[in-house]
Write an enzyme that holds these catalytic residues in place. Sequence first.
Site, PDB file in Angstrom:
ATOM      1  N   ASN A  19      -0.510   6.266   6.026  1.00  0.00           N
ATOM      2  CA  ASN A  19      -0.626   4.933   6.617  1.00  0.00           C
ATOM      3  C   ASN A  19       0.808   4.459   6.874  1.00  0.00           C
ATOM      4  OD1 ASN A  19      -1.017   2.271   7.214  1.00  0.00           O
ATOM      5  ND2 ASN A  19      -2.296   1.806   5.435  1.00  0.00           N
ATOM      6  N   ARG A  52      -3.867   6.680   9.668  1.00  0.00           N
ATOM      7  CA  ARG A  52      -4.450   5.397  10.026  1.00  0.00           C
ATOM      8  C   ARG A  52      -3.756   4.939  11.310  1.00  0.00           C
ATOM      9  NH1 ARG A  52      -3.088  -0.500   7.861  1.00  0.00           N
ATOM     10  NH2 ARG A  52      -4.807  -1.569   8.873  1.00  0.00           N
ATOM     11  N   HIS A  74      -9.611  -3.671  10.515  1.00  0.00           N
ATOM     12  CA  HIS A  74     -10.143  -3.319   9.183  1.00  0.00           C
ATOM     13  C   HIS A  74     -11.417  -2.491   9.301  1.00  0.00           C
ATOM     14  CE1 HIS A  74      -8.317  -7.288   7.343  1.00  0.00           C
ATOM     15  NE2 HIS A  74      -7.483  -6.277   7.161  1.00  0.00           N
ATOM     16  N   ASN A  77      -4.944  -9.791   1.885  1.00  0.00           N
ATOM     17  CA  ASN A  77      -3.926 -10.676   2.455  1.00  0.00           C
ATOM     18  C   ASN A  77      -4.287 -10.954   3.913  1.00  0.00           C
ATOM     19  OD1 ASN A  77      -1.728 -12.266   2.041  1.00  0.00           O
ATOM     20  ND2 ASN A  77      -0.279 -10.665   2.623  1.00  0.00           N
ATOM     21  N   ARG A 101      -1.894 -16.009   7.994  1.00  0.00           N
ATOM     22  CA  ARG A 101      -2.391 -16.217   9.369  1.00  0.00           C
ATOM     23  C   ARG A 101      -3.419 -17.338   9.403  1.00  0.00           C
ATOM     24  NH1 ARG A 101      -4.160 -10.143   9.882  1.00  0.00           N
ATOM     25  NH2 ARG A 101      -2.300  -9.333   8.906  1.00  0.00           N
ATOM     26  N   VAL A 112      -8.759 -10.053  -2.753  1.00  0.00           N
ATOM     27  CA  VAL A 112      -9.366 -11.323  -3.152  1.00  0.00           C
ATOM     28  C   VAL A 112     -10.864 -11.125  -3.419  1.00  0.00           C
ATOM     29  CG1 VAL A 112      -9.885 -13.693  -2.413  1.00  0.00           C
ATOM     30  CG2 VAL A 112      -7.680 -12.658  -1.830  1.00  0.00           C
ATOM     31  N   GLU A 146      -9.991   2.651   1.822  1.00  0.00           N
ATOM     32  CA  GLU A 146      -9.720   3.080   3.197  1.00  0.00           C
ATOM     33  C   GLU A 146      -9.175   4.503   3.242  1.00  0.00           C
ATOM     34  OE1 GLU A 146      -7.895  -0.963   3.581  1.00  0.00           O
ATOM     35  OE2 GLU A 146      -8.273  -0.624   5.698  1.00  0.00           O
TER      36      GLU A 146
HETATM   37  P1  AMP Z   1      -5.074  -6.668  -0.314  1.00  0.00           P
HETATM   38  O1  AMP Z   1      -4.472  -7.091   0.995  1.00  0.00           O
HETATM   39  O2  AMP Z   1      -6.483  -6.187  -0.202  1.00  0.00           O
HETATM   40  O3  AMP Z   1      -4.200  -5.729  -1.111  1.00  0.00           O
HETATM   41  O4  AMP Z   1      -5.175  -8.012  -1.201  1.00  0.00           O
HETATM   42  C1  AMP Z   1      -4.012  -8.672  -1.675  1.00  0.00           C
HETATM   43  C2  AMP Z   1      -4.388 -10.048  -2.184  1.00  0.00           C
HETATM   44  O5  AMP Z   1      -5.400  -9.952  -3.193  1.00  0.00           O
HETATM   45  C3  AMP Z   1      -3.249 -10.759  -2.902  1.00  0.00           C
HETATM   46  O6  AMP Z   1      -2.436 -11.458  -1.987  1.00  0.00           O
HETATM   47  C4  AMP Z   1      -3.968 -11.721  -3.811  1.00  0.00           C
HETATM   48  O7  AMP Z   1      -4.182 -12.935  -3.139  1.00  0.00           O
HETATM   49  C5  AMP Z   1      -5.318 -11.090  -4.026  1.00  0.00           C
HETATM   50  N1  AMP Z   1      -5.563 -10.702  -5.412  1.00  0.00           N
HETATM   51  C6  AMP Z   1      -5.228  -9.545  -6.015  1.00  0.00           C
HETATM   52  N2  AMP Z   1      -5.620  -9.565  -7.312  1.00  0.00           N
HETATM   53  C7  AMP Z   1      -6.216 -10.765  -7.532  1.00  0.00           C
HETATM   54  C8  AMP Z   1      -6.841 -11.393  -8.665  1.00  0.00           C
HETATM   55  N3  AMP Z   1      -6.920 -10.786  -9.845  1.00  0.00           N
HETATM   56  N4  AMP Z   1      -7.357 -12.624  -8.477  1.00  0.00           N
HETATM   57  C9  AMP Z   1      -7.282 -13.245  -7.297  1.00  0.00           C
HETATM   58  N5  AMP Z   1      -6.709 -12.713  -6.196  1.00  0.00           N
HETATM   59  C10 AMP Z   1      -6.189 -11.481  -6.307  1.00  0.00           C
END
Ligand code: AMP
Length: 410
Positions: free
Chosen positions: A12, A97, A186, A217, A247, A337, A390
Site C-alpha cells: 500500500n 492497493r 474504501h 480517520n 474532512r 472508530v 484490507e
Molecule cells: P483507521 O483510519 O481505521 O486506522 O482509524 C483511526 C482512528 O480510529 C483514530 O483516528 C481514532 O479516532 C480511532 N480509534 C482508534 N482506536 C480507538 C479507540 N480505542 N477508541 C476510539 N477511537 C479509536
Amino acid sequence: MTGTPTRVLVLNSGSSSVKYQLLDMADGNRLAVGLVERIGEETSRLAHTPLQGGGGEKREKNGPIPDHAAALKAVAEELASDGVGLDSPELAAIGHRVVHGGLRFTAPTVIDDEVLAEIERLVPVAPLHNPANLTGIRTAMSLRPDLPQVAVFDTAFHTTMPESAARYAIDVATADEYRIRRYGFHGTSHAYVSRETAKLLGKAPEEVNVIVLHLGNGASASAVAGGRCVDTSMGLTPLEGLVMGTRSGDIDPAVTFHLKRVAGMSADEIDALLNKKSGLVGLCGDNDMREIRRRVDEGDPAAALAFDIYIHRLKKYIGAYYAVLGRVDAVVFTAGVGENAAPVREAAIAGLEELGLAVDADLNAVRSDEARIISPDYARVAVAVVPTDEELEIARQSFALVQSSASSNE
Ligand code: AMP
C-alpha cells in the site's frame, strides 16, 4: 520449495510511505508486516515485524530513505533476513492497493503497460493517491519483473452502483467530459466487511442486505444489496459523505464559491480547508475519537458538539441507506472508530428502534478483535462489529486472480 507458490506480498504505497504485509494464502497466515514512513526525509523509519512461527521482535531502522525504490529494497532486505525474501519461488504475486480505478477497473487486474497507462490517465481524479500507487508498482515491477503484479482498486466494489446513485445531477456533457461522477472509495474494506457480515449471520452474501459503516480517520458508508454495492457516501473524491477526522464530508457546494468570492481564498486553499482542516479537527481541534470522548466526558462543549455533528450525519446515512435497500439484515461498524468506539455505536443506533435497530449495552462494551453481533436477540436487524482487513482482502483477490489465470493457461 513446496510446489505451487502461495505467498502474496501486499503493498500500500502512499506519497511518503509504504505499508506492507506478506501473507501465505495456503492458510491465510501473515508472515510479516511493516511500514516505511517519511520516505524522502532525513528521518525515514522502517518498522518490520516478522510473524511466522510464533513471531519475532519488531525491528526498527531510522535514517534517510530517499525514495520508494530504496524503501522497497530495505523491505526486501528485512524479508530476506527472515528467510522469506522477494526472490523466493514461493511468492505467487505482489498485490497493490490502487486508490482510483475509474470506471474501467471493476475487478482486480494483472498489471501490464496498458494498465499502468490507464492508472496514469486517472491521476487527474486522484492526484494525491494514484501517483504514489504507480511509483510503488513500478518499483516492485523492477524488483520482480517475472512475477504477476496485481492492482486491487479501492473504487472497484462500487462500480456496481446504478446510474441513479453514481451520477450527480449536473449537466451530463460536462460530467462526461471531465469524468465527474460518484466513484466511492474504501471499496476493498466494504467488500470484505459485507462478506464477513454475511458469514457472521450464517448466510451467503447474495442473501443479505447490509449497511457498512467504515469509520476510520477517513469514513464512508455503503449500502450493499446481495453482495453488490448500490450506494456509497464518498463521491468523485473521498471528501463527500460522513464527517471525518479532517474532512468535512457533505457540504453545500456553494460554500466553495462563497469562500472564493467573499474570503478571496484560492481553489488550493479551499481544498486544504475542506480536506485537512475540517471534520472533527475543524470542529474541536482533535481528530482522535478517544481524545474527543475524553473531552466530552469532562464536559467540553466544543468536543460535545463535534461528536453530535458526527453522529447526526452518521444517523442520516443509516436512514438513507435503509430506504435505498428497503430491507436491511445488518448494520455493521468497522475501522478504527467503528471497531473501538462503543459510544459512537451506541449513539448512532439510539432512537432507531422503529427501524428494528438496537444495541445491547453489555455486548457493545465488549472489546474484541473478533467479528461480533452487538444487538439484542429481539432486534429485527442485526447490529455488528466486523474488523476490516484490507490487506487480507487484497491478498485474497490477487491470489485468486493469479490462480485462475494459471488454470486457464493450463
Ligand atoms: P483507521 O483510519 O481505521 O486506522 O482509524 C483511526 C482512528 O480510529 C483514530 O483516528 C481514532 O479516532 C480511532 N480509534 C482508534 N482506536 C480507538 C479507540 N480505542 N477508541 C476510539 N477511537 C479509536
